[in-house]
Write a protein that holds these residues in place. Sequence first.
Motif, PDB file in Angstrom:
ATOM      1  N   UNK A 234       9.456  73.296  40.905  1.00 54.43           N
ATOM      2  CA  UNK A 234       8.909  72.370  39.906  1.00 54.43           C
ATOM      3  C   UNK A 234       7.588  71.757  40.368  1.00 54.43           C
ATOM      4  N   UNK A 235       6.701  71.520  39.399  1.00 56.35           N
ATOM      5  CA  UNK A 235       5.415  70.876  39.678  1.00 56.35           C
ATOM      6  C   UNK A 235       5.599  69.369  39.564  1.00 56.35           C
ATOM      7  N   UNK A 236       5.387  68.665  40.672  1.00 52.80           N
ATOM      8  CA  UNK A 236       5.646  67.229  40.716  1.00 52.80           C
ATOM      9  C   UNK A 236       4.743  66.413  39.825  1.00 52.80           C
ATOM     10  N   UNK A 237       3.451  66.764  39.748  1.00 54.20           N
ATOM     11  CA  UNK A 237       2.532  65.938  38.956  1.00 54.20           C
ATOM     12  C   UNK A 237       2.861  65.995  37.473  1.00 54.20           C
ATOM     13  N   UNK A 238       3.654  67.003  37.075  1.00 53.27           N
ATOM     14  CA  UNK A 238       4.087  67.098  35.672  1.00 53.27           C
ATOM     15  C   UNK A 238       5.585  66.837  35.550  1.00 53.27           C
ATOM     16  N   UNK A 239       6.126  66.081  36.479  1.00 56.69           N
ATOM     17  CA  UNK A 239       7.532  65.645  36.448  1.00 56.69           C
ATOM     18  C   UNK A 239       8.514  66.802  36.332  1.00 56.69           C
ATOM     19  N   UNK A 240       8.153  67.944  36.901  1.00 55.25           N
ATOM     20  CA  UNK A 240       9.053  69.094  36.910  1.00 55.25           C
ATOM     21  C   UNK A 240       9.141  69.837  35.593  1.00 55.25           C
ATOM     22  N   UNK A 241       8.344  69.436  34.596  1.00 50.32           N
ATOM     23  CA  UNK A 241       8.392  70.116  33.296  1.00 50.32           C
ATOM     24  C   UNK A 241       7.849  71.541  33.396  1.00 50.32           C
ATOM     25  N   UNK A 242       6.997  71.789  34.362  1.00 56.98           N
ATOM     26  CA  UNK A 242       6.492  73.135  34.634  1.00 56.98           C
ATOM     27  C   UNK A 242       7.122  73.627  35.922  1.00 56.98           C
ATOM     28  N   UNK A 243       7.672  74.848  35.899  1.00 59.20           N
ATOM     29  CA  UNK A 243       8.275  75.435  37.090  1.00 59.20           C
ATOM     30  C   UNK A 243       7.687  76.834  37.302  1.00 59.20           C
ATOM     31  N   UNK A 244       7.410  77.162  38.547  1.00 55.65           N
ATOM     32  CA  UNK A 244       6.915  78.490  38.897  1.00 55.65           C
ATOM     33  C   UNK A 244       8.078  79.296  39.462  1.00 55.65           C
ATOM     34  N   UNK A 245       8.411  80.400  38.789  1.00 58.89           N
ATOM     35  CA  UNK A 245       9.538  81.229  39.186  1.00 58.89           C
ATOM     36  C   UNK A 245       9.083  82.207  40.266  1.00 58.89           C
ATOM     37  N   UNK A 246       9.483  81.962  41.508  1.00 63.33           N
ATOM     38  CA  UNK A 246       9.007  82.792  42.611  1.00 63.33           C
ATOM     39  C   UNK A 246       9.760  84.109  42.730  1.00 63.33           C
ATOM     40  N   UNK A 247      10.838  84.292  41.966  1.00 63.07           N
ATOM     41  CA  UNK A 247      11.429  85.626  41.859  1.00 63.07           C
ATOM     42  C   UNK A 247      10.440  86.571  41.187  1.00 63.07           C
ATOM     43  N   UNK A 248       9.721  86.051  40.203  1.00 58.11           N
ATOM     44  CA  UNK A 248       8.698  86.839  39.523  1.00 58.11           C
ATOM     45  C   UNK A 248       7.494  87.030  40.441  1.00 58.11           C
ATOM     46  N   UNK A 249       7.172  85.999  41.213  1.00 52.84           N
ATOM     47  CA  UNK A 249       6.045  86.096  42.154  1.00 52.84           C
ATOM     48  C   UNK A 249       6.260  87.265  43.118  1.00 52.84           C
ATOM     49  N   UNK A 250       7.506  87.469  43.556  1.00 53.68           N
ATOM     50  CA  UNK A 250       7.799  88.561  44.490  1.00 53.68           C
ATOM     51  C   UNK A 250       7.425  89.922  43.912  1.00 53.68           C
ATOM     52  N   UNK A 251       7.609  90.076  42.614  1.00 56.46           N
ATOM     53  CA  UNK A 251       7.249  91.340  41.970  1.00 56.46           C
ATOM     54  C   UNK A 251       5.744  91.595  42.061  1.00 56.46           C
ATOM     55  N   UNK A 252       4.976  90.527  41.938  1.00 57.72           N
ATOM     56  CA  UNK A 252       3.529  90.673  42.029  1.00 57.72           C
ATOM     57  C   UNK A 252       3.083  90.978  43.461  1.00 57.72           C
ATOM     58  N   UNK A 253       3.854  90.523  44.435  1.00 56.83           N
ATOM     59  CA  UNK A 253       3.531  90.822  45.841  1.00 56.83           C
ATOM     60  C   UNK A 253       3.741  92.291  46.152  1.00 56.83           C
ATOM     61  N   UNK A 254       4.728  92.900  45.525  1.00 55.10           N
ATOM     62  CA  UNK A 254       5.120  94.269  45.857  1.00 55.10           C
ATOM     63  C   UNK A 254       4.349  95.324  45.065  1.00 55.10           C
ATOM     64  N   UNK A 255       3.483  94.882  44.160  1.00 52.45           N
ATOM     65  CA  UNK A 255       2.788  95.857  43.312  1.00 52.45           C
ATOM     66  C   UNK A 255       1.791  96.685  44.112  1.00 52.45           C
TER      67      UNK A 255
END
Length: 255
Positions: A234-255
Amino acid sequence: MTLEEIKKIKEEYGFTCQMIADASGVPMSTVLKIMSGKNKTPRYSTMEKLNRGVRKLVQADRIMLYAKRFSEIKKAREKTIEDYLALPEDERVELIDGEFFDLESPTAAHQNVVGFIYRKLCDHIDKNNGQCRVFVAPLDVQLSREKNTIVQPDVFVLCDKNKLEHGRVVGAPDFVIEVVSPSNKLHDYEKKLGEYRRAGVREYWIVDMDNNVVITFFFEADKVKFYTFDDKVPVGIWDGECKVDFKVVKKYMDW
């Protein structure tokens, strides 16, 4: 660590029960019972979680200490903002507390991760008609008018457009993300951490692709949290309303 060792470290470092609960995932009520002595025989699984949580807190405390020590070292010869601006355009460096640090060309995996995070943050702003803007390197950020420091964060969020001056940012961004690699780990874990905090950055993330770890520093609330690449962060400055899914980030690392 035994329970007594955990209590000793808690007192030595000044950790609160809430900090231990946040870092370990053990409920606050359980931590209070254990630390007060009401629960003298915690379950083995609970002790394992407490051990991991306390180790995380100690690691974060040491990172903060290293950053403080670095800031106190007086450089023999400081470079200035003018020195930085006089460099050839093709020479990529950052100026931190009067010292130049070379920037290596990013890898494809690094750029894919940066691009995904950038899009995720932009989508949140667009969806909520926000006034903040997201930027990616290379863009000069002069953290303070008083100090000889110009950095190029991998991704950052700026909510005050008045800080844009002459093609660069002058002042602290609200939110900074650095995607570290083996060549710049020391740079981002120690040097930049202290600079960002002192400059007034509200939130700072270190994304460690080698170890699949995300460390978030929410300076406004004095909180440090640890995540893996299996988490939605969760992004703290937006009170957790925005979250970055790092499971998806892993896919971009492996491309």
